[in-house]
Design a protein around this motif. Sequence first.
Motif, PDB file in Angstrom:
ATOM      1  N   ALA A 356      -9.193 -14.713   4.753  1.00  0.00           N
ATOM      2  CA  ALA A 356      -8.647 -16.039   4.447  1.00  0.00           C
ATOM      3  C   ALA A 356      -8.843 -16.347   2.972  1.00  0.00           C
ATOM      4  O   ALA A 356      -9.916 -16.102   2.411  1.00  0.00           O
ATOM      5  N   GLY A 357      -7.791 -16.871   2.334  1.00  0.00           N
ATOM      6  CA  GLY A 357      -7.859 -17.211   0.920  1.00  0.00           C
ATOM      7  C   GLY A 357      -7.429 -16.093   0.000  1.00  0.00           C
ATOM      8  O   GLY A 357      -7.504 -16.231  -1.220  1.00  0.00           O
ATOM      9  N   GLN A 358      -6.959 -14.964   0.546  1.00  0.00           N
ATOM     10  CA  GLN A 358      -6.510 -13.842  -0.275  1.00  0.00           C
ATOM     11  C   GLN A 358      -4.991 -13.735  -0.266  1.00  0.00           C
ATOM     12  O   GLN A 358      -4.326 -14.158   0.686  1.00  0.00           O
ATOM     13  N   ALA A 359      -4.463 -13.126  -1.329  1.00  0.00           N
ATOM     14  CA  ALA A 359      -3.027 -12.867  -1.435  1.00  0.00           C
ATOM     15  C   ALA A 359      -2.831 -11.412  -1.833  1.00  0.00           C
ATOM     16  O   ALA A 359      -3.506 -10.914  -2.743  1.00  0.00           O
ATOM     17  N   LEU A 360      -1.917 -10.751  -1.131  1.00  0.00           N
ATOM     18  CA  LEU A 360      -1.635  -9.334  -1.371  1.00  0.00           C
ATOM     19  C   LEU A 360      -0.222  -9.180  -1.903  1.00  0.00           C
ATOM     20  O   LEU A 360       0.731  -9.726  -1.324  1.00  0.00           O
ATOM     21  N   GLY A 361      -0.085  -8.434  -2.983  1.00  0.00           N
ATOM     22  CA  GLY A 361       1.226  -8.066  -3.483  1.00  0.00           C
ATOM     23  C   GLY A 361       1.542  -6.640  -3.099  1.00  0.00           C
ATOM     24  O   GLY A 361       0.679  -5.752  -3.220  1.00  0.00           O
ATOM     25  N   ILE A 362       2.756  -6.415  -2.595  1.00  0.00           N
ATOM     26  CA  ILE A 362       3.162  -5.070  -2.194  1.00  0.00           C
ATOM     27  C   ILE A 362       4.283  -4.612  -3.110  1.00  0.00           C
ATOM     28  O   ILE A 362       5.315  -5.286  -3.240  1.00  0.00           O
ATOM     29  N   VAL A 363       4.078  -3.481  -3.765  1.00  0.00           N
ATOM     30  CA  VAL A 363       5.062  -2.942  -4.700  1.00  0.00           C
ATOM     31  C   VAL A 363       5.410  -1.517  -4.285  1.00  0.00           C
ATOM     32  O   VAL A 363       4.740  -0.906  -3.453  1.00  0.00           O
ATOM     33  N   GLY A 364       6.465  -1.013  -4.900  1.00  0.00           N
ATOM     34  CA  GLY A 364       6.901   0.348  -4.595  1.00  0.00           C
ATOM     35  C   GLY A 364       8.389   0.479  -4.781  1.00  0.00           C
ATOM     36  O   GLY A 364       9.102  -0.511  -4.957  1.00  0.00           O
ATOM     37  N   PRO A 365       8.897   1.706  -4.752  1.00  0.00           N
ATOM     38  CA  PRO A 365      10.327   1.932  -4.964  1.00  0.00           C
ATOM     39  C   PRO A 365      11.170   1.412  -3.799  1.00  0.00           C
ATOM     40  O   PRO A 365      10.664   1.225  -2.683  1.00  0.00           O
ATOM     41  N   SER A 366      12.438   1.165  -4.069  1.00  0.00           N
ATOM     42  CA  SER A 366      13.355   0.721  -3.015  1.00  0.00           C
ATOM     43  C   SER A 366      13.457   1.793  -1.942  1.00  0.00           C
ATOM     44  O   SER A 366      13.504   2.997  -2.236  1.00  0.00           O
ATOM     45  N   GLY A 367      13.504   1.327  -0.678  1.00  0.00           N
ATOM     46  CA  GLY A 367      13.592   2.260   0.440  1.00  0.00           C
ATOM     47  C   GLY A 367      12.281   2.913   0.792  1.00  0.00           C
ATOM     48  O   GLY A 367      12.238   3.824   1.629  1.00  0.00           O
ATOM     49  N   GLY A 368      11.190   2.452   0.189  1.00  0.00           N
ATOM     50  CA  GLY A 368       9.897   3.077   0.458  1.00  0.00           C
ATOM     51  C   GLY A 368       9.232   2.591   1.725  1.00  0.00           C
ATOM     52  O   GLY A 368       8.310   3.232   2.220  1.00  0.00           O
ATOM     53  N   GLY A 369       9.653   1.424   2.249  1.00  0.00           N
ATOM     54  CA  GLY A 369       9.072   0.919   3.491  1.00  0.00           C
ATOM     55  C   GLY A 369       8.469  -0.460   3.370  1.00  0.00           C
ATOM     56  O   GLY A 369       7.820  -0.941   4.311  1.00  0.00           O
ATOM     57  N   LYS A 370       8.683  -1.143   2.234  1.00  0.00           N
ATOM     58  CA  LYS A 370       8.061  -2.464   2.039  1.00  0.00           C
ATOM     59  C   LYS A 370       8.617  -3.495   3.033  1.00  0.00           C
ATOM     60  O   LYS A 370       7.855  -4.211   3.691  1.00  0.00           O
ATOM     61  N   THR A 371       9.945  -3.571   3.132  1.00  0.00           N
ATOM     62  CA  THR A 371      10.538  -4.542   4.055  1.00  0.00           C
ATOM     63  C   THR A 371      10.224  -4.183   5.503  1.00  0.00           C
ATOM     64  O   THR A 371      10.059  -5.076   6.349  1.00  0.00           O
ATOM     65  N   THR A 372      10.106  -2.903   5.801  1.00  0.00           N
ATOM     66  CA  THR A 372       9.705  -2.479   7.147  1.00  0.00           C
ATOM     67  C   THR A 372       8.314  -3.015   7.477  1.00  0.00           C
ATOM     68  O   THR A 372       8.066  -3.497   8.592  1.00  0.00           O
ATOM     69  N   LEU A 373       7.408  -2.954   6.498  1.00  0.00           N
ATOM     70  CA  LEU A 373       6.068  -3.499   6.706  1.00  0.00           C
ATOM     71  C   LEU A 373       6.129  -5.003   6.966  1.00  0.00           C
ATOM     72  O   LEU A 373       5.433  -5.522   7.849  1.00  0.00           O
ATOM     73  N   VAL A 374       6.979  -5.709   6.223  1.00  0.00           N
ATOM     74  CA  VAL A 374       7.138  -7.145   6.421  1.00  0.00           C
ATOM     75  C   VAL A 374       7.604  -7.439   7.839  1.00  0.00           C
ATOM     76  O   VAL A 374       7.099  -8.358   8.507  1.00  0.00           O
ATOM     77  N   ARG A 375       8.559  -6.674   8.326  1.00  0.00           N
ATOM     78  CA  ARG A 375       9.087  -6.903   9.676  1.00  0.00           C
ATOM     79  C   ARG A 375       8.040  -6.630  10.739  1.00  0.00           C
ATOM     80  O   ARG A 375       8.042  -7.257  11.805  1.00  0.00           O
ATOM     81  N   ALA A 376       7.139  -5.697  10.465  1.00  0.00           N
ATOM     82  CA  ALA A 376       6.053  -5.441  11.414  1.00  0.00           C
ATOM     83  C   ALA A 376       5.026  -6.566  11.366  1.00  0.00           C
ATOM     84  O   ALA A 376       4.519  -6.999  12.412  1.00  0.00           O
ATOM     85  N   LEU A 377       4.709  -7.060  10.159  1.00  0.00           N
ATOM     86  CA  LEU A 377       3.727  -8.142  10.033  1.00  0.00           C
ATOM     87  C   LEU A 377       4.207  -9.423  10.706  1.00  0.00           C
ATOM     88  O   LEU A 377       3.404 -10.184  11.246  1.00  0.00           O
ATOM     89  N   THR A 378       5.506  -9.667  10.671  1.00  0.00           N
ATOM     90  CA  THR A 378       6.055 -10.899  11.254  1.00  0.00           C
ATOM     91  C   THR A 378       6.509 -10.704  12.688  1.00  0.00           C
ATOM     92  O   THR A 378       7.114 -11.606  13.276  1.00  0.00           O
ATOM     93  N   SER A 379       6.257  -9.535  13.264  1.00  0.00           N
ATOM     94  CA  SER A 379       6.605  -9.240  14.658  1.00  0.00           C
ATOM     95  C   SER A 379       8.117  -9.205  14.892  1.00  0.00           C
ATOM     96  O   SER A 379       8.573  -9.277  16.033  1.00  0.00           O
ATOM     97  N   VAL A 380       8.895  -9.080  13.807  1.00  0.00           N
ATOM     98  CA  VAL A 380      10.337  -8.934  13.962  1.00  0.00           C
ATOM     99  C   VAL A 380      10.654  -7.574  14.564  1.00  0.00           C
ATOM    100  O   VAL A 380      11.494  -7.450  15.459  1.00  0.00           O
ATOM    101  N   TRP A 381       9.985  -6.530  14.060  1.00  0.00           N
ATOM    102  CA  TRP A 381      10.103  -5.198  14.643  1.00  0.00           C
ATOM    103  C   TRP A 381       8.793  -4.849  15.341  1.00  0.00           C
ATOM    104  O   TRP A 381       7.713  -5.140  14.806  1.00  0.00           O
ATOM    105  N   PRO A 382       8.858  -4.240  16.516  1.00  0.00           N
ATOM    106  CA  PRO A 382       7.617  -3.821  17.183  1.00  0.00           C
ATOM    107  C   PRO A 382       7.030  -2.586  16.504  1.00  0.00           C
ATOM    108  O   PRO A 382       7.759  -1.783  15.913  1.00  0.00           O
ATOM    109  N   VAL A 383       5.729  -2.468  16.565  1.00  0.00           N
ATOM    110  CA  VAL A 383       5.082  -1.280  15.990  1.00  0.00           C
ATOM    111  C   VAL A 383       5.074  -0.172  17.039  1.00  0.00           C
ATOM    112  O   VAL A 383       4.933  -0.422  18.238  1.00  0.00           O
ATOM    113  N   LEU A 384       5.267   1.052  16.558  1.00  0.00           N
ATOM    114  CA  LEU A 384       5.288   2.201  17.458  1.00  0.00           C
ATOM    115  C   LEU A 384       3.863   2.590  17.852  1.00  0.00           C
ATOM    116  O   LEU A 384       3.572   2.887  19.008  1.00  0.00           O
ATOM    117  N   ARG A 385       2.991   2.591  16.862  1.00  0.00           N
ATOM    118  CA  ARG A 385       1.564   2.867  17.091  1.00  0.00           C
ATOM    119  C   ARG A 385       0.751   1.940  16.201  1.00  0.00           C
ATOM    120  O   ARG A 385       1.233   1.425  15.199  1.00  0.00           O
TER     121      ARG A 385
END
Length: 583
Positions: A356-385
């Motif tokens: 609590a009280g922390q902020a994380l920045g996620i960087v990386g090249p396009s298509g690397g998986g950043k938006t996929t991680l966002v969708r998993a964090l928000t439960s938009v996409w289910p996690v496989l494992r």
Amino acid sequence: MSSTRRKTAEQLTKGFRSIFLYLFGLSGIINILALTGAFYMLQIYDRALTSGSIPTLLAISALAIGLYFFQGLFDVIRSQILVRIGARLDRKVAPIAHQVAVDMPRFGFSTAEALERGRDVDTVRGFLGSQGPMALFDLPWMPLFLIFVYSLHPWLGALTAGGAFVLTVLTIVTELMTRRLSSATNQAVIARNAIADSNARNAEILKAMGFAGRAVARFGRANEDHLELQTRTNDINGTFGAISRVLRMILQSAVLGLGAFLTIKGEISAGAIIAASVASARALAPIDLAIGNWKSVVSARTAFARLKETAMALADSDKPLELPAPKASLKVENITVAAPGSGRVLLSEVAFELKAGQALGIVGPSGGGKTTLVRALTSVWPVLRGSVRLDDAELTQWDDEALGKFFGYLPQEVALLDATIDENISRLEEVPDARAIVEASNAAGVHEMIVRMPDGYRTELGPLGVSLSGGQRQRIGLARALYGNPFLVVLDEPNSNLDGEGEAALTAAIEGVKNRGGIVVVIAHRPSALAAVDLVAVIQNGKMTAFGPKDEIIGKTVRRDETAAENQQHKATGARLSARVTT
């Protein structure tokens, strides 16, 4: 089928069984009254004409009119009951179907496939208000008319039964020939509608870049496939419908001819000829009507089967126990995420923890998986494992509505609802908190912009909020993400459309979430979005390659980039020297 799924399927039609039994009995009364015409003809020819009595004729006619009136009244009642059954089913199922339609795109289905669930409700409701159910309710009472005709003369009964058998065979053949085409036609409709939806959403691109004609041609090819299947289905229904009508007319003439022959032989009266003709026509009418409406019968049956699947899909997950609001941590434990539909793994073995009280920045090249991680964090996409946990509880331990109170999410492509600004910010709450709306707007630095609009917070945004600029949509989307002071705020490239003032407001909003004990995850391409973060993670090629304090990770990244640039420069210098030596 599990007991829960079976109970859900039963709940879908709960209360309808008794209504259908009532309608079956009502149909019996209607069909008994439908013999009025046959009895009237029998009495007219065999009693009124032979006696020459006007009072007898008037009495018989008055009785027939009364019976016709009651038949029509019961028919109207049956029709109105069926219409109300359709409305009741719609009222019960439409919200369930729409809920599934909202979820389907998350699992790789197209928008057209998702919206098909809503059309299924319309199909079933429309069928219940048509002539199709009338035919199905009348079919079981067909033997009543066969018995009546048989009572006039066995030969007439046998002829009518033979005609009924032939028409029944035609109905079965129609069913077998249209069953395969029905599924293919439905898939063709979905494919065509998916292209139409895609073209409509990309209208600006098609117009600006001049390939609208090719997009329309693509739609035309899909439409041709649909029309071909639709034409074949209609041909089958039309052909067998026409055949059944012709056979019915032949049968009526045959009954009249056979009746005349039997009358000449003195085996039946003249009135029996007309009575047999009327009764035989009424006996075969439900079959003829069923064949004529068979397309709607098949469509309604298919649609209802899909609706049952839709209802049972929601029954697989029970509502979890209500947990206290999270306030301590976000834990990502070795998650692997695959793209819905294709199943291709886009992110694997990602793990980190935020307090609590922390902020994380996620960087990386396009298509690397950043938006996929966002969708998993928000439960938009289910996690496989693996698992995503708030205060050690997996996200699946909350239902969507409860979880939404703890989440604020600003997607990369901000889409606002066709509603007012305050309705968008308050997430369509039935009784929104006006103070919380203004607080979220101030946190996003958008309050002054909103109040300067003609209708202020009551401004209608229209479809997708296209009347606003990209920066305005993004800042209103940020206010929506901050509404209600959620514990976890996830921002996917939140400054892509912001100017300097907007970026300053974004930084202040992130600081505000941290100060009240929330957690922020920011996906960023521009360094200005990372001004208020404490930690940085690097995601590339579906892996998390670095995680740590911002200064340390950014410093390493800068040094690595500088080293790569120097190496590139050395290679270029070496290449030039080599070229000179060769020359």
